[in-house]
Motif scaffolding. Structure first.
Motif, PDB file in Angstrom:
ATOM      1  N   PHE A 231      12.354  37.357  51.189  1.00 16.95           N
ATOM      2  CA  PHE A 231      13.331  38.252  51.802  1.00 16.95           C
ATOM      3  C   PHE A 231      13.780  39.329  50.814  1.00 16.95           C
ATOM      4  N   PHE A 232      13.942  38.944  49.555  1.00 14.79           N
ATOM      5  CA  PHE A 232      14.467  39.885  48.559  1.00 14.79           C
ATOM      6  C   PHE A 232      13.382  40.702  47.864  1.00 14.79           C
ATOM      7  N   VAL A 233      12.167  40.151  47.747  1.00 13.77           N
ATOM      8  CA  VAL A 233      11.152  40.848  46.946  1.00 13.77           C
ATOM      9  C   VAL A 233       9.968  41.344  47.779  1.00 13.77           C
ATOM     10  N   SER A 234      10.026  41.221  49.103  1.00 13.94           N
ATOM     11  CA  SER A 234       8.875  41.592  49.936  1.00 13.94           C
ATOM     12  C   SER A 234       8.439  43.042  49.730  1.00 13.94           C
ATOM     13  N   ASN A 235       9.374  43.920  49.474  1.00 15.63           N
ATOM     14  CA  ASN A 235       9.040  45.337  49.282  1.00 15.63           C
ATOM     15  C   ASN A 235       8.234  45.582  48.014  1.00 15.63           C
ATOM     16  N   TYR A 236       8.272  44.620  47.091  1.00 14.35           N
ATOM     17  CA  TYR A 236       7.569  44.772  45.814  1.00 14.35           C
ATOM     18  C   TYR A 236       6.218  44.060  45.804  1.00 14.35           C
ATOM     19  N   ILE A 237       5.936  43.312  46.869  1.00 17.34           N
ATOM     20  CA  ILE A 237       4.663  42.583  46.942  1.00 17.34           C
ATOM     21  C   ILE A 237       3.655  43.446  47.698  1.00 17.34           C
ATOM     22  N   LYS A 238       2.750  44.032  46.955  1.00 22.47           N
ATOM     23  CA  LYS A 238       1.775  44.953  47.548  1.00 22.47           C
ATOM     24  C   LYS A 238       0.369  44.360  47.614  1.00 22.47           C
ATOM     25  N   SER A 239       0.161  43.207  47.007  1.00 21.54           N
ATOM     26  CA  SER A 239      -1.174  42.607  47.004  1.00 21.54           C
ATOM     27  C   SER A 239      -1.081  41.116  47.316  1.00 21.54           C
ATOM     28  N   PHE A 240      -2.187  40.567  47.804  1.00 24.64           N
ATOM     29  CA  PHE A 240      -2.234  39.144  48.124  1.00 24.64           C
ATOM     30  C   PHE A 240      -2.104  38.298  46.865  1.00 24.64           C
ATOM     31  N   SER A 241      -2.561  38.822  45.727  1.00 22.83           N
ATOM     32  CA  SER A 241      -2.486  38.083  44.464  1.00 22.83           C
ATOM     33  C   SER A 241      -1.047  37.763  44.092  1.00 22.83           C
ATOM     34  N   ILE A 242      -0.166  38.758  44.195  1.00 23.24           N
ATOM     35  CA  ILE A 242       1.240  38.538  43.857  1.00 23.24           C
ATOM     36  C   ILE A 242       1.884  37.611  44.873  1.00 23.24           C
ATOM     37  N   PHE A 243       1.517  37.784  46.131  1.00 25.81           N
ATOM     38  CA  PHE A 243       2.061  36.930  47.198  1.00 25.81           C
ATOM     39  C   PHE A 243       1.725  35.459  46.953  1.00 25.81           C
ATOM     40  N   ILE A 244       0.446  35.156  46.696  1.00 23.58           N
ATOM     41  CA  ILE A 244       0.030  33.765  46.526  1.00 23.58           C
ATOM     42  C   ILE A 244       0.575  33.194  45.225  1.00 23.58           C
ATOM     43  N   PHE A 245       0.849  34.050  44.240  1.00 25.45           N
ATOM     44  CA  PHE A 245       1.459  33.570  42.984  1.00 25.45           C
ATOM     45  C   PHE A 245       2.864  33.036  43.246  1.00 25.45           C
ATOM     46  N   PHE A 246       3.622  33.718  44.104  1.00 31.07           N
ATOM     47  CA  PHE A 246       4.960  33.236  44.453  1.00 31.07           C
ATOM     48  C   PHE A 246       4.882  31.902  45.201  1.00 31.07           C
ATOM     49  N   VAL A 247       3.842  31.752  46.042  1.00 28.39           N
ATOM     50  CA  VAL A 247       3.647  30.478  46.736  1.00 28.39           C
ATOM     51  C   VAL A 247       3.384  29.366  45.718  1.00 28.39           C
ATOM     52  N   PHE A 248       2.591  29.676  44.706  1.00 29.48           N
ATOM     53  CA  PHE A 248       2.311  28.711  43.630  1.00 29.48           C
ATOM     54  C   PHE A 248       3.602  28.300  42.915  1.00 29.48           C
ATOM     55  N   ILE A 249       4.482  29.233  42.652  1.00 26.68           N
ATOM     56  CA  ILE A 249       5.767  28.929  42.016  1.00 26.68           C
ATOM     57  C   ILE A 249       6.568  27.960  42.888  1.00 26.68           C
ATOM     58  N   GLY A 250       6.517  28.157  44.195  1.00 26.15           N
ATOM     59  CA  GLY A 250       7.197  27.251  45.118  1.00 26.15           C
ATOM     60  C   GLY A 250       6.675  25.829  44.996  1.00 26.15           C
ATOM     61  N   TYR A 251       5.351  25.679  44.887  1.00 23.36           N
ATOM     62  CA  TYR A 251       4.752  24.353  44.719  1.00 23.36           C
ATOM     63  C   TYR A 251       5.155  23.734  43.380  1.00 23.36           C
ATOM     64  N   LEU A 252       5.226  24.552  42.348  1.00 21.38           N
ATOM     65  CA  LEU A 252       5.626  24.061  41.025  1.00 21.38           C
ATOM     66  C   LEU A 252       7.051  23.514  41.052  1.00 21.38           C
ATOM     67  N   ILE A 253       7.942  24.216  41.724  1.00 19.39           N
ATOM     68  CA  ILE A 253       9.334  23.760  41.832  1.00 19.39           C
ATOM     69  C   ILE A 253       9.416  22.462  42.631  1.00 19.39           C
ATOM     70  N   SER A 254       8.615  22.346  43.698  1.00 20.43           N
ATOM     71  CA  SER A 254       8.573  21.101  44.469  1.00 20.43           C
ATOM     72  C   SER A 254       8.132  19.929  43.596  1.00 20.43           C
ATOM     73  N   PHE A 255       7.127  20.163  42.761  1.00 20.80           N
ATOM     74  CA  PHE A 255       6.653  19.110  41.859  1.00 20.80           C
ATOM     75  C   PHE A 255       7.761  18.646  40.921  1.00 20.80           C
ATOM     76  N   LEU A 256       8.498  19.587  40.360  1.00 19.36           N
ATOM     77  CA  LEU A 256       9.580  19.233  39.436  1.00 19.36           C
ATOM     78  C   LEU A 256      10.663  18.422  40.141  1.00 19.36           C
ATOM     79  N   LEU A 257      10.965  18.781  41.379  1.00 19.38           N
ATOM     80  CA  LEU A 257      11.975  18.037  42.147  1.00 19.38           C
ATOM     81  C   LEU A 257      11.484  16.636  42.497  1.00 19.38           C
ATOM     82  N   ILE A 258      10.235  16.533  42.906  1.00 17.30           N
ATOM     83  CA  ILE A 258       9.652  15.230  43.244  1.00 17.30           C
ATOM     84  C   ILE A 258       9.618  14.330  42.015  1.00 17.30           C
ATOM     85  N   GLN A 259       9.249  14.906  40.889  1.00 12.92           N
ATOM     86  CA  GLN A 259       9.203  14.150  39.641  1.00 12.92           C
ATOM     87  C   GLN A 259      10.602  13.683  39.224  1.00 12.92           C
ATOM     88  N   TYR A 260      11.579  14.538  39.376  1.00 11.25           N
ATOM     89  CA  TYR A 260      12.949  14.224  38.973  1.00 11.25           C
ATOM     90  C   TYR A 260      13.529  13.073  39.800  1.00 11.25           C
TER      91      TYR A 260
END
Length: 411
Positions: A157-186
């Protein structure tokens, strides 16, 4: 029985919340980033999902059946062995995925992100089984799906205007998965956290998971192969429309999955203690609960399906017939009750895998002809036949060998 009912209701609430958040994220991707982004995202997530199950080699199912009867020391030992084995298996699988993405012309950021998402997806399958077996599935549902997707919703919602390529988009999705892993581990106890050592599962243990592995892999292929086929045969726009229809139809299946996750430990206990009357009562209750919920969902979709699809964009309304077929498929499966779960609980994984693989082969043989005559909806028709075949064969087997009637409409 009342305790099971309350757990199902609470799990259904979390599953519904998770489904709505996931649905909202899909709508956001389709509307904000366009059909091409949404089609590519759906395509790669389907590949990742299949590879995640492939890499798990059935160890998640093995944990689901073994952990409920283990003490903490035994759980810790098995957990480390499974995690280490998973990492070892993922190394060649993810290497092949990297080469595939490279030859498709994807950027380095895209390759790293998709490979990372694939590894976390494999690990989440393992940790989900740990949470379910320890009767903490609610925590996993919250960490894995709800938090990650809410985070991505807010972030996009906040950064959509700055995402111009699929590479940046999928990188943010990867960050989401990383945060989920940290929460699951915790949120895991120290004896069940992700850890790697030189200890691996023995060959006999890995071999024993093959029937369950084939079952899960076949089911995953049935659920994700359609997107890959549409991508191969048609355009990105058709992939996006079919994917949107799938996202809506999946809302029907979340409740059934929630019921299955809650009841597995109870099914295992009743089966081990040979409590036939208790098991049959639980089977009938859960099957009826799931069937009625999906039937209500189908009625809602029949009258409002086009409007719901229009949320993705006006061009997605063409997916309404596909959506109806997909929800009917879910209803057909629910009509046969907990056949999949009970076949696994009864340790009939090899038999079940044969039924599913047979049904999947029939589907593959007919899919391309169905597409030729009916268009994209023909792919959904082939899934209808596939679902009927393996469910009916499993139902007949359970009734004949164990006198368990999973069918919703029984006397």
């Amino acid at each position: 029985m009342k305790q099971i009912y309350y757990k199902i209701v609470f799990s259904a609430f979390l599953a519904g919340l998770s489904a709505l958040v996931s649905f909202g994220l899909s709508v956001q991707i389709a509307r904000v980033f366009g059909a091409d982004f949404f089609a590519d995202f759906s395509y790669y997530i389907s590949i990742v999902t299949i590879l995640a199950v492939f890499s798990s080699v059935g160890m998640n199912q093995y944990l689901l059946l073994k952990l409920p009867i283990m003490n903490e020391d035994e759980i810790e030992k098995l957990n480390v062995e499974v995690d280490s084995t998973l990492v070892l298996i993922c190394l060649p699988v993810l290497s092949l995925l990297s080469f595939f993405l490279y030859f498709k012309g994807e950027s380095l950021i895209t390759i790293i992100s998709i490979v990372g998402i694939s590894f976390f997806s494999s690990l989440f399958l393992i940790k989900q089984s740990v949470y379910i077996a320890l009767k903490r599935v609610f925590v996993f549902q919250f960490c894995d799906k709800i938090v990650r997707n809410i985070l991505l919703l807010v972030l996009f919602f906040f950064v959509s205007n700055y995402i111009k390529s699929f590479s940046i988009f999928i990188f943010f999705v990867f960050i989401g998965y990383l945060i989920s892993f940290l929460l699951i581990q915790y949120n895991l106890a120290s004896y069940s956290k992700f850890r790697v050592s030189k200890s691996l599962l023995s060959y006999s243990d890995v071999k024993s998971t093959y029937p369950l592995y084939l079952v899960l892999l076949s089911v995953t292929l049935m659920g994700n192969l359609d997107i890959l086929i549409v991508d191969f045969l048609s355009t990105s726009k058709e992939v996006a429309v079919f994917s949107a229809s799938q996202k809506v139809a999946l809302l029907a299946g979340f409740l059934v999955n929630a019921i299955a996750n809650i009841l597995v430990p109870y099914f295992v206990k009743a089966s081990e203690e040979k409590e036939g009357a208790v098991l049959n009562r639980q089977v009938r209750f859960s099957g009826l609960f799931g069937f009625i919920s999906i039937l209500i969902f189908l009625i809602i979709i029949f009258f409002t399906g086009e409007y719901i699809l229009s949320v993705f964009g006006e061009s997605y309304i063409t997916g309404y017939p596909i959506l109806l077929v997909l929800v009917i498929n879910a209803l057909l499966s629910a009509m046969y009750g907990q056949t999949l779960t009970l076949m696994k609980v009864k340790k009939e994984g090899l038999k079940l895998s044969k039924y599913i693989i047979f049904a999947l082969l029939i589907k593959l043989l007919l899919t391309f002809n169905f597409y030729k005559y009916f268009g994209v909806i023909g792919i959904a028709y082939s899934s209808t036949l596939c679902i009927f075949i393996w469910n009916h064969l499993s139902y007949r087997f359970l009734k004949k060998k164990y006198n368990i009637n999973t069918f919703v409409f029984q006397r």
